[in-house]
Motif scaffolding. Structure first.
Motif, PDB file in Angstrom:
ATOM      1  N   LEU A 112       0.850  -1.193   0.000  1.00  0.00           N
ATOM      2  CA  LEU A 112       0.000   0.000   0.000  1.00  0.00           C
ATOM      3  C   LEU A 112       0.881   1.237   0.000  1.00  0.00           C
ATOM      4  CD1 LEU A 112      -2.597  -1.202   2.693  1.00  0.00           C
ATOM      5  CD2 LEU A 112      -2.569  -1.674   0.237  1.00  0.00           C
ATOM      6  N   SER A 113       0.842   1.955  -1.090  1.00  0.00           N
ATOM      7  CA  SER A 113       1.728   3.107  -1.249  1.00  0.00           C
ATOM      8  C   SER A 113       0.919   4.399  -1.323  1.00  0.00           C
ATOM      9  CB  SER A 113       2.588   2.898  -2.490  1.00  0.00           C
ATOM     10  OG  SER A 113       1.731   2.561  -3.569  1.00  0.00           O
ATOM     11  N   THR A 115      -0.050   6.379  -3.864  1.00  0.00           N
ATOM     12  CA  THR A 115      -1.032   6.569  -4.937  1.00  0.00           C
ATOM     13  C   THR A 115      -1.577   5.225  -5.401  1.00  0.00           C
ATOM     14  OG1 THR A 115       0.379   6.272  -6.892  1.00  0.00           O
ATOM     15  CG2 THR A 115       0.519   8.404  -5.776  1.00  0.00           C
ATOM     16  N   PRO A 116      -2.787   5.198  -5.953  1.00  0.00           N
ATOM     17  CA  PRO A 116      -3.318   3.932  -6.486  1.00  0.00           C
ATOM     18  C   PRO A 116      -2.351   3.298  -7.494  1.00  0.00           C
ATOM     19  CG  PRO A 116      -5.047   5.592  -6.460  1.00  0.00           C
ATOM     20  CD  PRO A 116      -3.768   6.295  -6.096  1.00  0.00           C
ATOM     21  N   ASN A 117      -1.710   4.128  -8.316  1.00  0.00           N
ATOM     22  CA  ASN A 117      -0.851   3.599  -9.379  1.00  0.00           C
ATOM     23  C   ASN A 117       0.395   2.896  -8.876  1.00  0.00           C
ATOM     24  OD1 ASN A 117      -2.560   5.719 -10.595  1.00  0.00           O
ATOM     25  ND2 ASN A 117      -1.510   5.020 -12.456  1.00  0.00           N
ATOM     26  N   HIS A 119       0.452   1.217  -5.970  1.00  0.00           N
ATOM     27  CA  HIS A 119       0.070   0.018  -5.215  1.00  0.00           C
ATOM     28  C   HIS A 119       0.561  -1.208  -5.965  1.00  0.00           C
ATOM     29  CE1 HIS A 119      -2.215   2.479  -2.520  1.00  0.00           C
ATOM     30  NE2 HIS A 119      -2.805   1.453  -1.941  1.00  0.00           N
ATOM     31  N   TYR A 121       1.610  -5.778  -5.396  1.00  0.00           N
ATOM     32  CA  TYR A 121       1.618  -6.981  -4.558  1.00  0.00           C
ATOM     33  C   TYR A 121       3.065  -7.411  -4.375  1.00  0.00           C
ATOM     34  CZ  TYR A 121      -3.400  -8.238  -5.280  1.00  0.00           C
ATOM     35  OH  TYR A 121      -4.767  -8.289  -5.296  1.00  0.00           O
TER      36      TYR A 121
ATOM     37  N   MET B 145     -10.354   2.115 -11.897  1.00  0.00           N
ATOM     38  CA  MET B 145      -9.170   2.189 -11.023  1.00  0.00           C
ATOM     39  C   MET B 145      -9.602   2.207  -9.558  1.00  0.00           C
ATOM     40  SD  MET B 145      -7.019   4.936 -13.325  1.00  0.00           S
ATOM     41  CE  MET B 145      -5.527   5.198 -12.368  1.00  0.00           C
ATOM     42  N   THR B 149      -8.699  -0.766  -6.938  1.00  0.00           N
ATOM     43  CA  THR B 149      -7.919  -0.414  -5.736  1.00  0.00           C
ATOM     44  C   THR B 149      -8.686  -0.808  -4.472  1.00  0.00           C
ATOM     45  OG1 THR B 149      -7.005   1.472  -6.951  1.00  0.00           O
ATOM     46  CG2 THR B 149      -6.676   1.461  -4.569  1.00  0.00           C
ATOM     47  N   ARG B 156      -9.614   1.933   0.244  1.00  0.00           N
ATOM     48  CA  ARG B 156      -8.225   2.381   0.118  1.00  0.00           C
ATOM     49  C   ARG B 156      -8.079   3.588  -0.817  1.00  0.00           C
ATOM     50  NH1 ARG B 156      -3.624   3.095   2.774  1.00  0.00           N
ATOM     51  NH2 ARG B 156      -1.907   3.431   1.321  1.00  0.00           N
ATOM     52  N   TYR B 157      -8.826   3.584  -1.931  1.00  0.00           N
ATOM     53  CA  TYR B 157      -8.675   4.632  -2.945  1.00  0.00           C
ATOM     54  C   TYR B 157      -8.776   6.031  -2.329  1.00  0.00           C
ATOM     55  CZ  TYR B 157      -9.183   6.744  -7.626  1.00  0.00           C
ATOM     56  OH  TYR B 157      -9.018   7.475  -8.782  1.00  0.00           O
ATOM     57  N   THR B 160      -5.756   7.568  -0.427  1.00  0.00           N
ATOM     58  CA  THR B 160      -4.479   7.753  -1.134  1.00  0.00           C
ATOM     59  C   THR B 160      -4.472   9.105  -1.836  1.00  0.00           C
ATOM     60  OG1 THR B 160      -5.319   6.734  -3.160  1.00  0.00           O
ATOM     61  CG2 THR B 160      -4.255   5.267  -1.571  1.00  0.00           C
ATOM     62  N   ARG B 161      -3.345   9.435  -2.455  1.00  0.00           N
ATOM     63  CA  ARG B 161      -3.254  10.687  -3.218  1.00  0.00           C
ATOM     64  C   ARG B 161      -3.961  10.486  -4.553  1.00  0.00           C
ATOM     65  NH1 ARG B 161      -1.730  11.514  -7.964  1.00  0.00           N
ATOM     66  NH2 ARG B 161       0.489  11.016  -7.795  1.00  0.00           N
ATOM     67  N   GLU B 168      -0.242   9.406 -15.084  1.00  0.00           N
ATOM     68  CA  GLU B 168      -0.718   8.165 -14.477  1.00  0.00           C
ATOM     69  C   GLU B 168      -1.914   7.596 -15.255  1.00  0.00           C
ATOM     70  OE1 GLU B 168       0.864   9.456 -10.046  1.00  0.00           O
ATOM     71  OE2 GLU B 168      -1.258   9.694 -10.537  1.00  0.00           O
ATOM     72  N   THR B 172      -1.840   3.890 -17.281  1.00  0.00           N
ATOM     73  CA  THR B 172      -2.674   2.819 -16.744  1.00  0.00           C
ATOM     74  C   THR B 172      -3.548   2.229 -17.834  1.00  0.00           C
ATOM     75  OG1 THR B 172      -2.770   3.960 -14.626  1.00  0.00           O
ATOM     76  CG2 THR B 172      -4.407   2.235 -14.993  1.00  0.00           C
ATOM     77  N   TYR B 226       9.078   5.303   4.603  1.00  0.00           N
ATOM     78  CA  TYR B 226       8.761   6.740   4.582  1.00  0.00           C
ATOM     79  C   TYR B 226       7.364   7.028   5.111  1.00  0.00           C
ATOM     80  CZ  TYR B 226       7.124   5.180  -0.053  1.00  0.00           C
ATOM     81  OH  TYR B 226       6.530   4.492  -1.074  1.00  0.00           O
TER      82      TYR B 226
END
Lengths: 269, 269
Positions: A112-113, A115-117, A119, A121, B145, B149, B156-157, B160-161, B168, B172, B226
């Motif tokens: 889990l980062s 931004t969605p992009n 993310h 596994y 998206m 997510t 989660r979406y 996030t940012r 992006e 995608t 981070y």
């Protein structure tokens, strides 16, 4: 005469083009992913005039039959067990065998980062391509049945009523695939984000980043209604506890590693 | 105009011929198997002149885009996210789309019976066939998206940012598959053996029979290097604890049910 190489050759069919640093062509690593995945997804084309593939979930293991190695063939094959329909049987009885693709994927964590992009596994995956035929020889079939039964629970075969009788031998179909192409892909490590987001204080202050480790867990064995054996035998209970410890540790360790892109690159082309 | 039926039609392509009583054509049940499987195995034929399929592991979800439903199309599609190579892109840009087969399998237990041949898994599997195209419309792409997510971790979406920026959106690729055929298969319950073995006292006295429940477990979340957000946010921690309870219970319940062949048969043809 097929020789087992320690790495599979890179060809247009198996070369990983994206995230090359996560790719592997190492035979042992690929075989381990296949051998530790309880269900393989096996794809083939049922009707050559219709370009629609199908997928069957099957149980499989890599193995080298002593009868093969005695002829100098040292290449491991993938042995598959599952429901082999008469249609699949007919396809596998052609002289070249049936073109198959086998995939195995293990999910090791949700990454889990910011931004969605980004993310991702943590995972290990392997893909094999080749041609399969039905194992006709009874000795090889018995050998493969033992290989596949013991893949589910080590040593299980010897703890059951064996050998299979004539009707059981007759009804069991084993597919044996010769591998023409193979590759694997492994992602492990913590999240990684792009520099543009790592500079955004408000994003860093508000989005939790980390990994949820994922692993297959084996629960407490449940005796069946006609079981008469007291307790849980060691070949089952030791397997359950040993696997659980190993799997949890792998996923947890993978979550704590450095991000793949930040690691020193080796063998990158 | 495609209508979502509550059951998928039985056709030669999807009819389960073996263990028919374990088959399902129920749309909701099939969609749930797809939606709760973290990795889908997606098969297609890269080169129409070569009958060798390939398989990609991808993340996917069933969904009905409001823009579709507003035109009266009530059929759920399968949205897929993963690395879409330029080869795959070109194949999906044909007028009919790319023929795909998608499979999802969840292992729920190892069923250990008296003989190797009666060993089995408790499992849930689903197979979809259809044609896929690339989602071009930005609004639908954003919607997909978010759907995908949130399939990994619900909610989660929004944590996030977002929204994704132009680069992006550009990088995608989402595939959208219209389903032409679907089926599922579910096995749950204790071991079942043949009468011939259930009469063998020495076999019953020596072979342990039962089920080892299997389920995917989510480990303690591990914060990344981070991360600045203290603790683990509720959308992650509640998901982890809720899922773990649910998954363990499913596998454990499945292990304790009656054997499939011994249950009253419903809807069997």
């Amino acid at each position: 005469m097929a020789e087992q190489t320690t790495t599979y050759p890179k060809t247009p069919a198996n070369t990983v083009n994206r995230y090359k640093h996560q790719a592997t062509y190492d035979a042992e690593r690929i075989h381990t992913i296949i051998n530790t995945t309880p269900v393989l997804h096996v794809s083939f084309i049922p009707d050559p005039s219709d370009p629609m593939p199908t997928i069957l979930p099957m149980i499989g293991q890599m193995g080298l039959y002593p009868g093969d190695s005695s002829t100098g063939d040292s290449a491991q094959k993938c042995y598959l067990h599952g429901y082999v329909s008469s249609r699949l049987m007919n396809l596998a009885y052609t002289p070249t065998g049936l073109a198959l693709c086998i995939a195995a994927t293990k999910v090791d964590g949700f990454v889990l980062s910011l931004t969605p992009n980004t993310h991702n596994y943590n995972y290990r995956s392997a893909v094999l391509q080749g041609h399969a035929s039905i194992v006709d020889d009874d000795a090889e079939k018995l050998w493969a049945m033992e290989l596949i039964t013991n893949a589910v629970v080590p040593g299980r075969y010897a703890h059951t009523r064996v050998p299979p009788d004539g009707a059981e031998m007759q009804s069991t179909r084993i597919l044996k695939m010769r591998i023409s192409s193979a590759s694997g892909k492994v992602r492990e490590g913590c999240p990684e984000d792009e520099r543009k987001d790592l500079k955004r204080e408000n994003v860093l202050d508000s989005v939790w980043t980390g990994v949820v480790p994922v692993y297959e867990r084996l629960g407490e064995p449940v005796a069946g209604p006609y079981n008469r054996v007291p307790g849980v035998p060691a070949h089952v209970s030791e397997f359950v506890s040993g696997e659980n410890e190993k799997r949890e540790r792998y996923a947890s360790d993978a979550a704590r590693k450095a991000a793949p892109l930040k690691r020193p690159k080796k063998n990158e082309d």
